[in-house]
Design an enzyme around this catalytic site. Structure first.
Site, short mmCIF file in Angstrom:
data_model
loop_
_atom_site.label_atom_id
_atom_site.label_comp_id
_atom_site.label_asym_id
_atom_site.label_seq_id
_atom_site.Cartn_x
_atom_site.Cartn_y
_atom_site.Cartn_z
N GLY A 81 0.82 -1.20 0.00
CA GLY A 81 0.00 0.00 0.00
C GLY A 81 0.85 1.25 0.00
N GLY A 83 0.40 5.75 0.30
CA GLY A 83 -0.52 6.83 0.64
C GLY A 83 0.22 8.15 0.71
N ALA A 84 -0.49 9.16 1.19
CA ALA A 84 0.10 10.50 1.25
C ALA A 84 1.21 10.58 2.29
CB ALA A 84 -0.98 11.52 1.56
N GLY A 86 3.14 7.73 3.51
CA GLY A 86 4.20 6.72 3.51
C GLY A 86 3.83 5.46 2.75
N VAL A 88 3.45 1.05 2.97
CA VAL A 88 3.13 -0.05 3.88
C VAL A 88 3.72 -1.33 3.32
CG1 VAL A 88 1.31 -1.34 5.04
CG2 VAL A 88 0.99 1.10 4.57
N LYS A 108 4.43 0.21 8.41
CA LYS A 108 4.22 1.47 7.70
C LYS A 108 5.40 2.39 7.94
CE LYS A 108 0.95 5.24 6.86
NZ LYS A 108 -0.40 5.77 7.11
N ASP A 204 -10.52 11.63 10.28
CA ASP A 204 -10.18 11.36 8.88
C ASP A 204 -10.79 10.04 8.42
OD1 ASP A 204 -9.06 11.79 6.39
OD2 ASP A 204 -7.10 10.97 6.94
#
Length: 358
Positions: A81, A83-84, A86, A88, A108, A204
């Site tokens: 994975g 994301g914004a 970092g 995973v 992560k 969030d």
């Protein structure tokens, strides 16, 4: 309650079972079949992004040089994975003597944004960890440890959810079956109720931050923007301030008020998430009537007898009234999570797992 069978089949077994299977002879019981590797699409994009610069191999080597980390959680194998904040990694710990199979963990690794000073980055991640490590609930991702890599990057060891996230599931399916969406919705509410009882607001909530196991257990993750609104010795809750999270899921008061109760923010996000599961679409881009015509139409139509079409089109009896209360633009009138769970509609939703502490 029934639990799903493990997802293990081969081509010789023929077509795999449907993603969601209502058991008509025993309604409202059901089973989820979510194929492992739900994050594969993100993994492939990440591989393409890094192709030719060896950055991934360097990060992997750096992580696997941490002997204590590898002993506890296993060696990092693949990126599952991005994301914004970092990447995973999937880590598999070798089974101890007498154990069957391998234990999987998510590691992560966080990026420090250029606009964020090092001290602020460090304090934010430590605050996130101090909240997440205390949470123990079946619908909240378990956080184990925060540590630093040899390259001075912060990394967090967490429970691994092989089914990917809710965003990828809804995107691939188009939209979810009504019973399937209801099951995930009630699990989300159970998790949020636990957070609020613990004095924590998430701030969030969105499908990308809701992870799934292969048998359909939903788990809330990513506490980067969470806040503690009440400590154990306090009776009164603290207000929160500022805008954070993804705009389509942010409640309207965050755009207009200097300070506000954080719990109704989470409730609002739950309503937007439920509608996204049922329709495969976002209700609006931002909850500001002067900037978004879809939101302005919702404010107008919710007062009319015929109501707001996306909500009125939902097939479940009794859900419309709850959603109007859940998506009330006035946070003072907005229904609480406990009230939602006590509603006739939500009480009748059968979830596929036992709700409680791990």
């Amino acid at each position: 309650m029934l639990r799903s069978q493990s997802l293990k089949w081969s081509k010789a077994q023929g077509t795999p079972p449907q993603r969601f299977s209502p058991r008509s002879e025993q309604l409202p019981f059901h089973q989820h079949y979510i194929e492992p590797g739900g994050a594969q699409e993100g993994f492939e994009k990440w591989k393409q992004l890094l192709r030719g610069n060896n950055k991934e191999a360097m990060e992997k080597e750096e992580l696997n040089s941490l002997g204590d980390m590898v002993e506890k959680y296993g060696a990092c194998e693949d990126v599952v994975g991005t994301g914004a904040h970092g990447t995973v990694w999937l880590a598999r710990r070798k089974a101890a003597k007498g154990e069957n199979g391998k234990e999987c963990y998510a590691i992560k690794c966080f990026w420090q944004l250029p606009s964020e000073p090092k001290e602020r980055h460090s304090s934010r991640l430590k605050a996130d960890f101090s909240i997440a490590r205390e949470l123990r609930h079946v619908n909240v991702v378990r956080t184990h440890e925060l540590f630093q890599s040899p390259g001075d990057r912060f990394c967090k060891a967490m429970e691994f959810c092989a089914g990917g996230d809710l965003y990828k599931l809804v995107s691939s399916a188009g939209k979810l079956e009504p019973l399937e969406a209801a099951c995930f919705f009630k699990q989300l509410l159970n998790g949020v109720q636990y957070l609020h009882e613990m004095g924590v607001v998430h701030r969030d909530l969105k499908p990308e931050n809701l992870l799934l196991t292969t048998d359909g257990t939903l788990k809330i993750s990513d506490f980067d923007y969470s806040e503690c609104i009440r400590f154990g010795w306090e009776e009164e809750t603290h207000t929160v301030s500022g805008i954070c999270g993804s705009e389509p899921y942010i409640a309207p008061e965050a755009f207009t008020d200097d300070e506000f109760d954080g719990r109704p923010l989470d409730v609002w996000a739950c309503g937007v998430i439920y509608m996204a599961m049922c329709t495969g679409k976002l209700l609006w881009n931002i909850a500001k009537k002067d900037e978004d015509s879809s939101y302005a139409k919702y404010l107008q139509d919710r007062r009319l007898e015929e109501g707001f079409r996306p909500i009125e089109s939902l097939p479940q009896d009794g859900c419309g009234n709850v959603l109007y209360c859940l998506l009330d633009p006035n946070p003072g009138r907005r229904i609480t999570v406990s009230q939602i769970l006590k509603s006739r509609w939500v009480r009748g939703i059968q979830v596929c797992n036992d709700v409680g502490e791990d």
